[in-house]
Scaffold this motif. Structure first.
Motif, short mmCIF file in Angstrom:
data_model
loop_
_atom_site.label_atom_id
_atom_site.label_comp_id
_atom_site.label_asym_id
_atom_site.label_seq_id
_atom_site.Cartn_x
_atom_site.Cartn_y
_atom_site.Cartn_z
N GLY A 185 28.62 42.23 52.15
CA GLY A 185 28.48 40.79 52.22
C GLY A 185 29.79 40.06 51.95
O GLY A 185 29.92 38.87 52.23
N LEU A 186 30.75 40.78 51.37
CA LEU A 186 32.09 40.20 51.15
C LEU A 186 32.87 40.42 52.44
O LEU A 186 33.79 41.21 52.52
N TYR A 187 32.48 39.66 53.44
CA TYR A 187 32.84 40.00 54.82
C TYR A 187 34.25 39.58 55.22
O TYR A 187 34.70 39.91 56.30
N ALA A 188 34.93 38.85 54.37
CA ALA A 188 36.28 38.39 54.76
C ALA A 188 37.35 38.97 53.85
O ALA A 188 38.41 38.37 53.68
N ARG A 189 37.05 40.15 53.28
CA ARG A 189 37.99 40.74 52.32
C ARG A 189 39.38 40.90 52.90
O ARG A 189 40.38 40.52 52.29
N SER A 190 39.44 41.48 54.10
CA SER A 190 40.79 41.78 54.62
C SER A 190 41.55 40.50 54.94
O SER A 190 42.75 40.40 54.67
N GLN A 191 40.84 39.50 55.47
CA GLN A 191 41.51 38.22 55.77
C GLN A 191 42.04 37.58 54.48
O GLN A 191 43.16 37.06 54.44
N LEU A 192 41.23 37.64 53.42
CA LEU A 192 41.63 36.98 52.17
C LEU A 192 42.72 37.77 51.45
O LEU A 192 43.60 37.18 50.81
N GLN A 193 42.66 39.11 51.56
CA GLN A 193 43.73 39.91 50.97
C GLN A 193 45.05 39.65 51.69
O GLN A 193 46.11 39.57 51.06
N ALA A 194 44.97 39.46 53.00
CA ALA A 194 46.18 39.14 53.76
C ALA A 194 46.72 37.77 53.35
O ALA A 194 47.95 37.58 53.21
N LEU A 195 45.81 36.83 53.12
CA LEU A 195 46.23 35.50 52.69
C LEU A 195 46.91 35.57 51.32
O LEU A 195 47.92 34.89 51.06
N ALA A 196 46.35 36.43 50.44
CA ALA A 196 46.93 36.60 49.10
C ALA A 196 48.31 37.24 49.18
O ALA A 196 49.21 36.92 48.39
N ALA A 197 48.48 38.17 50.14
CA ALA A 197 49.78 38.83 50.30
C ALA A 197 50.83 37.84 50.81
O ALA A 197 52.02 37.93 50.48
N GLU A 198 50.35 36.86 51.58
CA GLU A 198 51.26 35.90 52.19
C GLU A 198 51.65 34.79 51.21
O GLU A 198 52.75 34.23 51.30
N HIS A 199 50.72 34.43 50.30
CA HIS A 199 50.96 33.32 49.36
C HIS A 199 50.81 33.82 47.93
O HIS A 199 49.71 34.21 47.52
N ARG A 200 51.90 33.74 47.18
CA ARG A 200 51.88 34.29 45.81
C ARG A 200 50.92 33.53 44.91
O ARG A 200 50.47 34.07 43.89
N ASN A 201 50.62 32.26 45.21
CA ASN A 201 49.74 31.49 44.33
C ASN A 201 48.27 31.55 44.74
O ASN A 201 47.44 30.88 44.16
N PHE A 202 47.94 32.37 45.74
CA PHE A 202 46.54 32.52 46.14
C PHE A 202 46.02 33.87 45.68
O PHE A 202 46.65 34.90 45.92
N HIS A 203 44.85 33.85 45.03
CA HIS A 203 44.28 35.09 44.48
C HIS A 203 42.83 35.21 44.92
O HIS A 203 42.04 34.28 44.73
N PHE A 204 42.48 36.36 45.48
CA PHE A 204 41.11 36.60 45.94
C PHE A 204 40.43 37.60 45.01
O PHE A 204 41.00 38.63 44.65
N GLY A 236 50.07 24.97 42.87
CA GLY A 236 49.31 25.50 41.74
C GLY A 236 48.57 26.78 42.13
O GLY A 236 48.43 27.10 43.31
N GLU A 237 48.10 27.52 41.10
CA GLU A 237 47.37 28.76 41.37
C GLU A 237 46.01 28.44 41.99
O GLU A 237 45.34 27.50 41.58
N ILE A 238 45.63 29.22 42.98
CA ILE A 238 44.32 29.07 43.62
C ILE A 238 43.56 30.38 43.45
O ILE A 238 44.01 31.42 43.95
N HIS A 239 42.45 30.34 42.72
CA HIS A 239 41.64 31.55 42.52
C HIS A 239 40.33 31.40 43.28
O HIS A 239 39.54 30.50 42.99
N LEU A 240 40.09 32.28 44.22
CA LEU A 240 38.86 32.24 45.02
C LEU A 240 37.98 33.43 44.63
O LEU A 240 38.39 34.58 44.76
N TYR A 241 36.77 33.15 44.15
CA TYR A 241 35.78 34.18 43.81
C TYR A 241 34.68 34.15 44.85
O TYR A 241 33.99 33.15 45.00
N HIS A 242 34.52 35.26 45.56
CA HIS A 242 33.45 35.35 46.55
C HIS A 242 32.42 36.36 46.07
O HIS A 242 32.77 37.51 45.77
N GLY A 243 31.17 35.94 45.97
CA GLY A 243 30.14 36.82 45.46
C GLY A 243 29.05 37.10 46.49
O GLY A 243 28.71 36.26 47.31
N ASP A 244 28.53 38.32 46.42
CA ASP A 244 27.37 38.68 47.23
C ASP A 244 26.68 39.85 46.54
O ASP A 244 27.25 40.50 45.67
N ALA A 245 25.43 40.10 46.93
CA ALA A 245 24.70 41.21 46.32
C ALA A 245 25.33 42.55 46.70
O ALA A 245 25.32 43.49 45.92
#
Lengths: 123, 340
Positions: free
Chosen positions: B234-253, B221-230
């Motif tokens: 503070g969105l300190y894992a952007r590159s890791q999560l973008q890489a995860l999204a590139a690897e898995h079509r059903n994961f969205h950051f 199923g689709e997985i949508h992850l919303y990470h919030g910070d001021a």
């Protein structure tokens, strides 16, 4: 033949399970009463609503008038009154209508729920 | 006559008596309320004996699997070893094997436990240093994917533990490990269910673990992850999560910046507001909420009103409350403030 209990005619625990989320969502979404039901412990709150519905459905419960008084005493001191009791009753009735419960059964449920008014409001 | 063992003492129970009634008769302080198996206030843990289904009704799977039960619903036939629900913690040592700055005030600690440490992605641990100071940190690691534990530490102004971790704790140093705790985990089953994840600050750490666990478990199923910070940083894992999204079509950051600063391609607004605007109907969704208690509480209510079943909404606020009331585990100061 012994007449089946109200609880059995409504469908027992499955009927309560079907009703509890519809009912609790209506109550939480109603700004005039949600403060009495809003809790960090939503699972605990939902469990209380389920216990209440089980009782109103004529199901197995061990509620006494004293329990209801004690459970609501704090809310009464915070202003819980007839208008709030009526609003909850309205949501209960709407829930049963939404589930297409027969009008005669709805009437029986509302009679049981209404019988708790004095204890809930601490009179 | 069954014997009940709790807090190092044993209490006989009558043949037809519940665990709760027996303990109360012996004047053992146990929290309780409804005594009908509904309110769950009398939660205890059985060590060894599996509780009957009746005593676990209404409890989440994670709690049932770990032997938790409702004391008012169990009439024991044999002796029981019991633990309080807020004190059932494993204790061991862990060595720091990695320390890395993720943002100006967030660092990643990699820990090697001294003995095998059984946990699920999304759970949290308590770290205790030699003077007894204890703080809780969620695990970003996944047991099936890596042997070491990973936690994200946010530095707070005046934070006793976070300041020490940032300034003094080095690779090779040791901390004590308590846990695992918490019930905010991915469970196999319903692999086509949509999943919504909302995290603020280092509340992202468990979500990274849960998302990777779900994907590794074959979630479709689709997985949508919303990470919030001021702030963007503070969105300190952007590159890791973008890489995860590139690897898995059903994961969205979705990175969300709530302050006025630069966006860097992320969205403007609170993570929960943006998530609910994009997904107004959460019927049949599974939800994970981690981060500030106010966000988690508000979002949990919103998710429920938007149609998610409470059993499908996973968050940690109850464990927080339990931790604050937990006995001090032998230390004089063990007030545990999450993520300090």
């Amino acid at each position: 033949m012994v007449k089946k209990s109200l609880y059995d005619r409504l469908g027992g625990e499955a009927a309560v399970d079907a009703a509890v989320d519809i009912f609790y969502r209506k109550v939480l979404a109603d700004d005039t009463i949600s403060r009495f039901f809003d809790s960090v412990d939503m699972d605990g709150q939902r469990a209380k609503q389920k216990a209440f519905l089980t009782m109103a459905f004529g199901g197995p419960n061990a509620y006494t008038g004293k329990d209801l008084r004690n459970a609501h005493a704090r809310l009464v001191s915070q202003g819980l009154g007839d208008e709030h009791f009526d609003a909850v009753a309205k949501h209960l009735e709407a829930t049963l209508k939404q589930l297409k419960v027969a009008p005669a059964l709805i009437k029986e449920v509302m009679t049981i729920a209404g019988s708790t008014r004095k204890d809930v409001l601490g009179r | 006559m069954p014997l009940l063992e709790l807090d190092g003492a044993r209490y006989p129970a009558d043949a037809s008596e519940t665990v709760l009634d027996a303990l109360l008769r012996h004047a053992v302080p146990v929290p309780y309320s409804c005594r009908k198996g509904v309110c769950q206030a009398c939660l205890l843990k059985s060590e060894g004996s599996a509780p009957p289904a009746q005593a676990q009704r209404g409890l989440r799977a994670g709690l049932r699997e770990r032997g938790f039960f409702l004391a008012c619903q169990w009439v024991p036939r044999g002796d029981l070893r019991l633990a309080r629900a807020d004190n059932a913690q494993f204790l061991g040592n862990a060595m720091v094997v990695g320390k890395e700055l993720l943002a100006a005030n967030v660092c990643r600690l990699t820990l090697q436990p001294s003995r095998p440490f059984d946990y699920r992605a999304g759970q949290f641990v308590n770290l205790r240093r030699a003077d007894g100071t204890v703080r809780s940190y969620s695990l970003a690691s996944v047991p099936a994917l890596e042997r070491r534990l990973e936690v994200h530490v946010k530095r707070y102004a005046g934070g006793a533990m976070s300041g020490w971790i940032f300034d003094s704790l080095e690779c090779g140093g040791e901390v004590e490990l308590l846990g695992p705790l918490g019930d905010c985990v991915y469970r196999a089953g319903r692999p086509d269910q949509s999943i919504l994840m909302i995290g603020t600050g280092t509340g992202l750490a468990p979500l990274i673990g849960i998302a990777r666990d779900a994907l590794d478990s074959g979630h479709r199923g689709e997985i949508h992850l919303y990470h919030g910070d001021a702030e963007l940083q503070g969105l300190y894992a952007r590159s890791q999560l973008q890489a995860l999204a590139a690897e898995h079509r059903n994961f969205h950051f979705h990175g969300c910046v709530s302050g006025d600063g630069p966006l860097g391609g992320c969205l403007r607004g609170r993570a929960s507001d943006i998530a609910f605007a994009e997904h107004p109907d959460l019927t049949d969704w599974r939800v994970f909420l981690c981060g500030s208690p106010s966000m988690v509480h508000e979002a949990k209510k919103a998710c429920y009103l938007f149609g998610a079943a409470l059993a499908d909404i996973h968050a940690d606020p109850f464990e927080l409350k339990d931790l604050r009331h937990a006995p001090a585990h032998g230390a004089t100061e063990a007030r545990t403030d999450r993520r300090d």
